[in-house]
Design an enzyme around this catalytic site. Structure first.
Site, PDB file in Angstrom:
ATOM      1  N   LYS A   1      16.931  28.485-111.023  1.00 31.44           N
ATOM      2  CA  LYS A   1      15.582  28.914-111.410  1.00 31.44           C
ATOM      3  C   LYS A   1      14.483  27.960-110.975  1.00 31.44           C
ATOM      4  O   LYS A   1      13.395  28.357-110.596  1.00 31.44           O
ATOM      5  CB  LYS A   1      15.510  29.022-112.939  1.00 31.44           C
ATOM      6  CG  LYS A   1      16.339  30.131-113.506  1.00 31.44           C
ATOM      7  CD  LYS A   1      16.005  30.317-114.978  1.00 31.44           C
ATOM      8  CE  LYS A   1      16.913  31.326-115.624  1.00 31.44           C
ATOM      9  NZ  LYS A   1      18.322  30.834-115.718  1.00 31.44           N
TER      10      LYS A   1
ATOM     11  N   LYS B   1      31.310  27.492 -99.390  1.00 31.53           N
ATOM     12  CA  LYS B   1      32.186  27.841 -98.257  1.00 31.53           C
ATOM     13  C   LYS B   1      31.663  29.020 -97.450  1.00 31.53           C
ATOM     14  O   LYS B   1      32.236  29.367 -96.418  1.00 31.53           O
ATOM     15  CB  LYS B   1      33.568  28.225 -98.790  1.00 31.53           C
ATOM     16  CG  LYS B   1      34.298  27.113 -99.491  1.00 31.53           C
ATOM     17  CD  LYS B   1      35.718  27.548 -99.807  1.00 31.53           C
ATOM     18  CE  LYS B   1      36.382  26.554-100.726  1.00 31.53           C
ATOM     19  NZ  LYS B   1      36.337  26.873-102.125  1.00 31.53           N
TER      20      LYS B   1
ATOM     21  N   ALA C   1      39.168  20.275-101.270  1.00 32.76           N
ATOM     22  CA  ALA C   1      38.201  19.492-102.059  1.00 32.76           C
ATOM     23  C   ALA C   1      37.883  18.164-101.366  1.00 32.76           C
ATOM     24  O   ALA C   1      37.423  18.168-100.231  1.00 32.76           O
ATOM     25  CB  ALA C   1      38.722  19.280-103.475  1.00 32.76           C
TER      26      ALA C   1
ATOM     27  N   LEU D   1      39.897  15.927-100.142  1.00 35.40           N
ATOM     28  CA  LEU D   1      40.874  15.424 -99.154  1.00 35.40           C
ATOM     29  C   LEU D   1      40.277  15.457 -97.746  1.00 35.40           C
ATOM     30  O   LEU D   1      39.589  16.420 -97.394  1.00 35.40           O
ATOM     31  CB  LEU D   1      42.133  16.300 -99.162  1.00 35.40           C
ATOM     32  CG  LEU D   1      43.033  16.249-100.380  1.00 35.40           C
ATOM     33  CD1 LEU D   1      44.200  17.216-100.191  1.00 35.40           C
ATOM     34  CD2 LEU D   1      43.563  14.841-100.592  1.00 35.40           C
TER      35      LEU D   1
ATOM     36  N   LYS E   1      39.925  29.317 -96.289  1.00 35.26           N
ATOM     37  CA  LYS E   1      40.184  27.925 -95.894  1.00 35.26           C
ATOM     38  C   LYS E   1      40.955  27.852 -94.583  1.00 35.26           C
ATOM     39  O   LYS E   1      40.633  27.053 -93.701  1.00 35.26           O
ATOM     40  CB  LYS E   1      40.935  27.193 -97.002  1.00 35.26           C
ATOM     41  CG  LYS E   1      40.050  26.932 -98.222  1.00 35.26           C
ATOM     42  CD  LYS E   1      40.867  26.390 -99.364  1.00 35.26           C
ATOM     43  CE  LYS E   1      39.994  26.104-100.570  1.00 35.26           C
ATOM     44  NZ  LYS E   1      40.780  25.882-101.777  1.00 35.26           N
TER      45      LYS E   1
END
Ligand code: ADP
Ligand code: ASP
Ligand code: MG
Length: 817
Positions: A508, A582, A614, A616, A685
């Site tokens: 917002k 993503k 994440a 890695l 992914k």
């Protein structure tokens, strides 16, 4: 003999004049001294304004003059309490009356010649010097007030008169020899022409008066007393972390001042340089600070760059045309035309093909230049040999100055790549043959960013300022902000990065603070002081472009499609984009490609390490492999921390639905857990990894062998949980079937030879993934180099903390480039 010059702010009010008097008193205890003063701060501007007002028939000039009178009278009154006071008050009133008479004449005639303007402007320096002289007298400090117009002789170029050095030097020497006093007070800036009319030496010209006197008298030193502690590595109004320059050569000082360092008036250096008289730039308000010494050589100092300066309000004139090639005389005619109209050329570049000449002039001369040049080349323009003169405004010149530059290679490379990395577009470049100065013409709106960027680049112990704009303050966002807060001291000390969050947005509101948002209570600040927008992400992107801060980094920690729409605009401005989101890397290939291309074209970082595994280092490892010439043949991966957690914990003691809910509560799922359970997230992914490995693939190319019953994917998230509960037998069946064969369930993504699939597999205890526990991820890269034994990246692949840490690592990666 010493010559001391005090600037406008040094004599700006009674309190400051007291300081000036102290400095003078101290100096004359050891040396005879000529003191040159400017007008009181703002007076020259006010007098010029007054003259123009009178010319325009604007009666306000009388009030303006009244204000000038008041300021001088009050100052004299505050400074002098002896009998001398009435004399000086009388003197001021008389001069004010003179100015008024002249202005009334201008008002009646509606005409203000440059000659009359100089006459008016002269009073500023006359008044300030008379006040100081009277103050000294009141303290029984003997001094001689001398009108510089009787000593400094110029031509009749009013406003910017050229000095007749022969006559001037002779007069100065004669006068000082004959009078032989310990202290002289002289007005700066003013002189006279052969007819005895008052002239001025150009704005800021009191410094020049000081230099003319110092040279003629072969003074020990010329001291320029001002309101800063010397010449700084950059304009203090543009850069916060400036450094004071201890020593600088005449030529460097000349270049810096010529290209905008206002602290010293450019012509000042020449006369004293010829006599090898050092100049000391000192601060009236901090007289004990060492200041800057300007001299012939600066031994022992090995900075490559001495300083950075800039001039605004520049126009670039371009003369182009095929008719110029190989024909001598074009540039001569161009420069003759400009010089006849007294247009000063600040910078010149010519393309080696001789097809175009580019010159920079002050913006105020732009139109006149266009007219006179087009007139000069009327014939050639008529037959199309050359184009009419093109003019571009709103430009600035940026100059990097240092005598040592010539001994170092790569300075210009460093300069232009630093500017390029910030999206600063360079319109023209010039490097003097002395290699003491590299100048670039850039848009005026980029000046602050450019000067700061170069300052960080060349004064290397400087901390680099990183400006973060973060969208999304959910679980990961909050963790990231907490990590930033904890690490900022470490980053400053060890990486010399001053990372501050300047923009923050939720769904917002947008909060902006150029000095950095306090990260201890950002939530409250955002709700209390944030501005509401219908599209906060668009608002924050506009803000980034508008503020144009150097090293701006945009961080998207949302799962929102709309935010992705802002990426192209930002990359085009060389702003780094860090996406935890993503969507960009996994939507249509065309869009992904465009973003990658923009990032390359504009030299901006587009990083999304956290899109896979994440925190890695999966994408970075893949990139390192391909960049170093390896080729990705096959990838086998467990890429869903959520699914791994679910299948590791689903042992039949609790329902499948309960285990999924636990995963969501513990923060291991996407905001909508169906994205994980349907295999969509894993498919995204592996798609991203395939793309990063160089394969042009779409989501539809990924075979998704989903295991969820169709009905689970309909309705709301709560319906989803209910529906899973209803299908508990089905899930139990999957588990038992695996168990019966001593296998375990893993959701595996594979990429092999350009094809990719995701799906639930039952694996035995010898499988590479058999020991993956909890929410771990593992990625096996089979490449040319890692053909038999894969390169394995393995570790926690979900969770807000590790994801935030991955975003953090991307930020640092972008910040250090
Ligand atoms: P004065 O009235 O004493 O002549 P000026 O205003 O002409 O003073 O010049 C001093 C000012 O120059 C400083 O206050 C500062 O803002 C500006 N300046 C611009 N560039 C530089 C620089 N590189 N170093 C120091 N001062 C600079
Ligand atoms: N008073 C003049 C000006 O303001 C000269 C000077 O201050 O150096 O330009
Ligand atoms: Mg000045």
């Amino acid at each position: 003999m010493k010559v001391l010059k005090f600037g406008g702010s040094s004599v700006g009010n009674a309190e400051n004049i007291e300081k000036v008097v102290e400095i003078i008193a101290k100096t004359i205890s050891t040396d005879s001294c000529a003191v040159v003063l400017s007008a009181m701060k703002g007076t020259t501007d006010a007098l010029i304004k007054l003259g123009y007002a009178a010319e325009n028939g604007d009666e306000s000039f009388r009030n303006e003059l009244e204000l000038i009178a008041q300021k001088h009278l009050e100052t004299a009154d505050a400074l002098i309490d002896t009998d001398a006071r009435s004399n000086i008050i009388n003197f001021i009133n008389k001069r004010i009356a003179e100015i008024k008479n002249i202005c009334e004449g201008v008002f009646l005639l509606r005409e203000l010649s440059p000659r009359t303007l100089d006459r008016i402007v002269c009073f500023g320096e006359i008044l300030s010097t008379k006040i100081v002289s009277a103050k000294l007298e009141s303290l029984q400090i003997e001094n001689i007030w001398k009108d510089s117009r009787e000593l400094i002789h110029t031509d009749s170029s009013f406003g910017f008169a050229a000095v007749n050095f022969e006559k001037t030097n002779r007069q100065i020497v004669e006068y000082f020899q004959s009078s032989n006093a310990q202290l002289y007070i002289l007005p700066g800036f003013i002189a006279s022409d052969p007819n005895g009319a008052s002239t001025t030496l150009g704005r800021g010209g009191s410094d020049y008066t000081g230099a003319i006197l110092a040279a003629a008298l072969e003074a020990k030193v010329l001291e320029i007393w001002t309101d800063v502690s010397g010449i700084m590595t950059a304009d203090p109004r543009l850069v916060r972390s400036i450094k004071q320059i201890e020593r600088i050569t005449y030529r460097e000082a000349m270049e810096l001042s010529h290209f905008g360092a206002k602290v010293i008036y450019p012509p000042t250096i020449q006369p004293v340089m010829a006599k090898k008289i050092p100049i000391l730039v000192k601060n009236t308000f901090a007289p004990d600070e060492p200041g800057t010494r300007i001299e012939a050589e600066t031994s022992g100092e090995n900075n490559i760059i001495r300083g950075i300066s800039s001039i605004d309000k520049i126009s670039v004139l371009s003369l182009e045309g095929s008719g110029m090639v190989g024909i001598p005389g074009f540039s001569k005619r161009l420069f003759d035309a400009l010089s006849k109209s007294k247009i000063n050329v600040i910078l010149i570049t010519q393309s080696s093909s001789e097809h175009s000449i580019c010159v920079a002039v002050e913006e105020k001369f732009g139109r006149l230049a266009q007219r006179v040049v087009d007139e000069e080349f009327t014939a050639e323009i008529a037959v199309g040999k050359i184009e009419p003169l093109q003019i571009e405004n709103n430009l600035s010149i940026l100059a990097l100055v240092g005598d040592n530059m010539k001994n170092h290679t790569g300075v210009s490379g460093k300069m232009f790549s630093a500017l390029g990395s910030q999206g600063v577009n360079i319109r023209a470049i010039a490097q003097g043959s002395s290699e003491r100065n590299i100048s670039a013409i850039i848009s005026s709106r980029d000046v602050r960013k450019a000067v700061n960027t170069l300052h960080e680049e060349f004064f290397s112990d400087d901390t680099r300022q990183i400006n973060l704009f973060i969208v999304g303050v959910g679980t990961v966002g909050k963790k990231l902000l907490a990590q930033l807060r904890r690490q900022c001291e470490f980053l400053r000390k060890n990486l010399r990065l001053n990372v501050r969050v300047v923009g923050l947005a939720n769904s917002k509101k947008v909060l902006f603070d150029e000095d950095g948002i306090d990260l201890t209570n950002f939530g409250l600040q955002l709700s209390d002081f944030g501005k509401e927008f219908s599209s906060p992400s668009e608002a924050i992107a506009d803000l980034i472009v508008e503020k144009n801060l150097r090293n701006s980094i945009f961080v998207d920690i949302t799962a929102n499609r709309e935010v992705v729409e802002t990426y192209p605009k930002l990359l085009q401005k060389a702003v780094a984009v860090i996406a935890c989101n993503k969507i960009a890397a996994s939507s249509e290939y065309e869009k992904y490609r465009k973003l990658k291309d923009l990032a390359r074209e504009y030299n901006a970082n587009f990083l999304f390490e956290t899109n896979v595994g994440a925190g890695l280092p999966v994408i970075n490892t893949l990139n390192d492999l391909t960049r170093s010439g390896d080729e990705i043949k096959r990838i086998e991966a467990v890429l869903s921390g959520t699914l791994n957690f679910v299948f590791n914990n689903y042992d039949g003691s609790r329902s499948f639905s309960t285990v999924v809910r636990q995963a969501q509560t513990e923060g291991y799922t996407e905001p909508d857990p169906r994205l994980d359970l349907s295999g969509t997230d894993v498919a995204r992914k592996i798609l991203i990894l395939a793309r990063e490995a160089g394969f042009e693939m779409e989501m539809s190319d990924i075979e998704n062998k989903g295991f969820l019953p169709e009905s689970c994917l309909q309705g709301t998230v709560e319906d989803f949980y209910d529906e899973m509960e209803k299908h508990e037998n089905y899930f139990r069946g999957l588990l038992d079937a695996a168990k019966n064969q001593s296998l375990s369930l893993k959701y595996i993504a594979s990429f092999n030879d350009g094809k990719a699939s995701v799906g639930l597999q039952s694996i035995d205890a010898a499988h590479n993934f058999a020991n993956l526990s909890g929410k771990d991820n593992a990625v096996l890269f089979y490449t040319n180099r890692y053909a038999d034994l894969p390169l394995v990246v393995k570790g926690a692949g979900a969770g807000a903390d590790v994801t935030a840490a991955g975003v953090f690592a991307d930020i640092i990666r972008a910040a250090r480039i």
